[in-house]
Design an enzyme around this catalytic site. Structure first.
Site, PDB file in Angstrom:
ATOM      1  N   GLN A 329       4.217  -1.875  -1.401  1.00  0.00           N
ATOM      2  CA  GLN A 329       5.349  -1.532  -2.126  1.00  0.00           C
ATOM      3  C   GLN A 329       5.033  -1.599  -3.623  1.00  0.00           C
ATOM      4  OE1 GLN A 329       8.408  -4.051  -0.425  1.00  0.00           O
ATOM      5  NE2 GLN A 329       9.988  -2.999  -1.463  1.00  0.00           N
ATOM      6  N   GLY A 330       5.447  -0.786  -4.238  1.00  0.00           N
ATOM      7  CA  GLY A 330       5.139  -0.939  -6.085  1.00  0.00           C
ATOM      8  C   GLY A 330       6.618  -0.766  -6.607  1.00  0.00           C
ATOM      9  N   THR A 331       6.319  -0.363  -7.751  1.00  0.00           N
ATOM     10  CA  THR A 331       7.496  -0.117  -8.808  1.00  0.00           C
ATOM     11  C   THR A 331       8.501   1.051  -8.356  1.00  0.00           C
ATOM     12  OG1 THR A 331       5.818  -0.738 -10.468  1.00  0.00           O
ATOM     13  CG2 THR A 331       7.884  -0.136 -11.228  1.00  0.00           C
ATOM     14  N   GLY A 333       8.342   2.746  -5.274  1.00  0.00           N
ATOM     15  CA  GLY A 333       9.054   2.771  -3.965  1.00  0.00           C
ATOM     16  C   GLY A 333       8.069   1.950  -3.040  1.00  0.00           C
ATOM     17  N   GLN A 334       8.258   2.475  -1.746  1.00  0.00           N
ATOM     18  CA  GLN A 334       7.518   1.721  -0.639  1.00  0.00           C
ATOM     19  C   GLN A 334       6.448   2.950  -0.163  1.00  0.00           C
ATOM     20  OE1 GLN A 334      10.510  -0.448   1.697  1.00  0.00           O
ATOM     21  NE2 GLN A 334      11.640   1.289   0.590  1.00  0.00           N
ATOM     22  N   VAL A 335       5.216   2.444   0.427  1.00  0.00           N
ATOM     23  CA  VAL A 335       4.418   3.181   1.115  1.00  0.00           C
ATOM     24  C   VAL A 335       4.272   3.065   2.405  1.00  0.00           C
ATOM     25  CG1 VAL A 335       2.269   4.282   0.856  1.00  0.00           C
ATOM     26  CG2 VAL A 335       3.040   3.705  -1.008  1.00  0.00           C
ATOM     27  N   ASP A 448      -2.417   4.072 -15.087  1.00  0.00           N
ATOM     28  CA  ASP A 448      -2.144   2.653 -14.209  1.00  0.00           C
ATOM     29  C   ASP A 448      -3.323   2.471 -13.435  1.00  0.00           C
ATOM     30  OD1 ASP A 448      -0.898   0.440 -13.630  1.00  0.00           O
ATOM     31  OD2 ASP A 448       0.657   1.504 -12.201  1.00  0.00           O
TER      32      ASP A 448
END
Ligand SMILES: Nc1ncnc2c1ncn2[C@@H]1O[C@H](COP(=O)(O)OP(=O)(O)OP(=O)(O)O)[C@@H](O)[C@H]1O
Length: 717
Positions: A329-331, A333-335, A448
């Protein structure tokens, strides 16, 4: 894409109406007493608890249409209601074995005629046997008893016509028509030996099968047979045993298989209306928080799509993806790990938040990946994630990637944050430098780079790939100033001066140091703290950077004339000085704390040189000397890529030629081709104690340091 978006908008509300009917979640009205009704008219209303629908676990009373109507022998059973369910009660069928004989005991009455919550081991045995014997008829448990039909009809109904043949051949036994039952084996096994009057007389199952015995009462005495030849030992192939049902391909299957492995087939045979869909299986929620808040109930409060295991993303043929598990999960969305429904390929799908800003940025990510995959690295040689597909699902952009394995942060975690071997670090760094060379040539900035965005291709090989191009940009379009994750943020970004591809090489320096130390080298708790840590370790940036930086005065102040007059600064001393924590707090009303120190030493050189030596080599002087030599080489390499001055910082091409990468002998000095000779020396002197603001010795790596980092990792500035 817009039209696709709208098309998906039109599907709104679909989920609202979704109800999944599963007998497991049906509970009788709450009456413990089952009403005695004539079999032909009995309707039982159920309350249905749908744990996956919009009501999210609330017990809801079904509407009339949704009501599950179970009617014994009712041919006109409400098929509309049944078609809506994933698991339906099969309609009445021609005479045959009751496939649900053991399915559900909710309708099993106990001896007092009350419902039992659990299926009894045996049918109310004692009483039944007693009654049967009293009435001159014994009905073994498990044998279909027409009297039971009335009590069992609410579970699953098979219609047994009244004119069933009397299957009992037992002499002197006169019984009402009795439906045939599941295999005789079932009957035999259901007998409790102590209570069965015929136990000793029961034939073995095989014998029963050979004889085609079906009647419970029929007693067949087992016969001994002489074996005269090998062929006598071969199993007898029976004709299709009676009362076994055909599977879809016309083979017979045992009741056990029919009601377990082949349950779907069994239901299909029982009901034309039955249709099984994996997507309607019970679903485990993967998204947190899981409460529906936005986007017509599809999204949570953070605009993340609420994902469930077994959800299907995408609607087009060959572009449907079954959700299997969450990967990260990141900024943005979700993987999630998914399977292409058609090709069965396992992939990773990034489900981007439904907010416009994330959508736009992710479109950029897709474009950059497409560029990398098709133009920059068409042969998949330079360690960039492969993008397979993109589509919109319920207002969410979905990016379909190749599936990779653990990220480097997870790898360090698995290693108890002890750091990796120099050999492995070299292998990873070589690959990352290769990627950065390609990115620099393509004039792309990743923006990033961090251990979480570097993934192993598989768990057992040191091959990796760079992911998350969501913050990436072209070098000539560096419009954002708030970029990079804090621990890996370059000094020029913190100070607010124009940046280029060299910010990625700074991040790489931080990552390589972390791979060696196991924990981040600059775990800043805020931007101010981040800069403080960098300066404490590597010294002040050159004056021109501080003069140019938009944010310089936020974190640093110029030496005042008194300090200069007092001789507290020398000619070479920087023009600026870090603000103290007190000064900073007072000025900005902040709550900064003095930097928590995780290393005993301040300078990069010392931190690396004094890092603990692995127990494996501790007692071997030769290996220890080799390790120290490698560390000196690593330190030199890091000093080159962690140069505070972006103009002097080594490019990825230059860094690739360093002895740490090439494994050539390291003599203590090395200058990259094309650089002015003093670069490395300048970097070293910056790292020296003289230019650092303090010369404090700190306790060794503190207890709970990794816990602290993990908190910081997810913290905001
Ligand atoms: N192709 C993939 N295969 C397996 N796991 C993946 C894949 N892509 C991403 N992940 C996992 O998902 C996590 C988040 O992915 P990603 O960084 O792309 O999301 P993000 O929302 O952009 O995160 P960030 O907050 O870093 O911007 C990664 O750290 C990684 O663990």
């Amino acid at each position: 894409m817009q039209s696709e978006l709208q098309a998906n908008c039109n599907e709104e509300g679909e989920r609202k109406n979704e109800t999944i009917w599963n007998p497991l979640f049906m509970s009788p009205d709450g009456n413990s007493q089952q009403q005695q009704q004539p079999p032909q008219q009995q309707h039982v209303n159920f309350n249905f608890v749908n744990p996956w629908g919009v009501k999210n676990g609330e017990k809801i009373n079904l509407t009339e249409e949704q009501e599950l109507l179970i009617s014994c022998g009712d041919e006109n059973i409400d098929s509309t209601a049944r078609r809506k369910s994933s698991l339906v009660v099969p309609p009445a069928r021609a005479p045959g074995p009751n496939p649900f004989e053991y399915d559900d005991a909710k309708a099993y009455p106990n001896v007092h005629g009350q419902r039992q919550s659990q299926r009894p081991m045996f049918f109310p045995q004692q009483q039944l046997q007693q009654q049967s014997f009293n009435s001159g008829r014994f009905v073994p448990p498990g044998v279909f008893n027409p009297q039971d039909a009335q009590r069992r009809q609410s579970v699953a109904v098979v219609h047994y016509p009244q004119n069933l043949p009397n299957v009992s051949n037992a002499p002197g036994v006169s019984t009402p028509p009795m439906a045939p039952m599941v295999s005789p084996y079932r009957r035999l096994s259901a007998y409790p030996p102590s209570t069965s009057p015929t136990t000793s007389l029961q034939p073995p199952y095989k014998q029963l099968r050979r004889d085609g015995a079906v009647a419970a009462q029929q007693v067949v005495i087992p016969q001994m047979q002489k074996c005269t030849s090998r062929s006598d030992l071969a199993p007898t192939v029976n004709p299709t045993p009676k009362f076994r049902r055909a599977s879809l391909n016309s083979k017979t299957i045992s009741p056990l298989i029919a009601l377990t492995k082949s349950l779907i087939t069994t239901y299909s045979l029982c009901s034309h209306d039955f249709s099984y869909q994996t997507s309607k299986n019970p679903k485990r929620v993967l998204t947190k928080p899981s409460e529906p808040k936005c986007n017509n109930g599809y999204d949570n409060i953070n605009s993340d799509y609420i994902l469930y295991v077994n959800d299907v993303l995408g609607t087009e043929q060959n572009r449907k993806y079954l959700v299997l598990d969450i990967l990260g999960q990141g900024t943005f969305g979700q993987v999630v790990k998914c399977q292409n429904v058609l090709t069965k390929e396992i992939l990773a799908v990034k489900v981007v938040k439904s907010r416009t800003e994330y959508l736009n940025q992710s479109i950029t990510e897709a474009k950059i990946l497409e560029l990398l995959n098709t133009k920059v690295d068409p042969r998949n040689e330079h360690h960039f994630l492969r993008l397979h597909d993109t589509f919109i699902h319920k207002n969410h952009l979905c990016l379909v990637f190749e599936l990779l394995s653990n990220n480097l942060y997870e790898l360090l975690k698995q290693n108890q944050f002890h750091g990796l071997t120099i050999h492995l670090i070299r292998s990873f760094t070589t690959q990352l430098l290769d990627s950065l060379c390609v990115l620099k040539d393509a004039k792309l900035v990743h923006c990033d780079l961090k251990p979480e965005n570097i993934l192993l291709c598989s768990p057992d090989k040191p091959e990796l790939k760079i992911v998350d191009f969501g913050s990436s940009c072209e070098e000539r379009r560096t419009i954002y100033t708030y970029i990079q994750s804090r621990f890996y943020r370059a000094p020029e970004v913190i100070l607010g001066i124009p940046y280029s591809t060299s910010i990625d090489i700074w991040s790489l320096g931080c990552i390589v140091a972390e791979l060696f130390l196991g924990i981040p080298i600059f775990p800043g708790s805020s931007e101010f703290n981040q800069l403080t840590r960098i300066i404490n370790c590597l010294g002040y940036p050159p004056s021109w950077m501080m003069d140019m930086g938009k944010n310089t005065t936020k974190f640093l102040r110029k030496w005042d004339s008194n300090e200069i007059n007092n001789g507290s600064t020398s000619k070479e001393a920087p023009k600026y000085k870090l603000k103290t924590v007190e000064e900073y707090n007072e000025e900005y009303g902040a709550q900064e704390q003095p930097s928590k120190q995780y290393f005993k030493w301040d300078s990069l050189q010392d931190i690396i040189a004094h890092y603990r030596i692995s127990k494996k080599i501790k007692n071997n002087n030769v290996l220890v000397e080799q390790e120290m030599q490698d560390r000196r080489c690593l330190t030199h390499f890091l000093q080159g890529i962690l140069n505070l001055n972006p103009l002097e910082r080594w490019t990825p091409q230059q860094a690739s030629m360093h002895p740490f990468i090439t494994q050539q002998a390291f003599t203590g000095e090395w200058y990259p081709p094309g650089s002015f000779q003093g670069t490395a020396t300048a970097a070293s002197s910056l790292a020296g104690m003289s230019s650092r603001p303090g010369n404090i010795r700190h306790p060794s790596l503190q207890e709970g340091a990794t816990r602290e980092f993990n908190k910081l990792r997810i913290g905001e500035d």
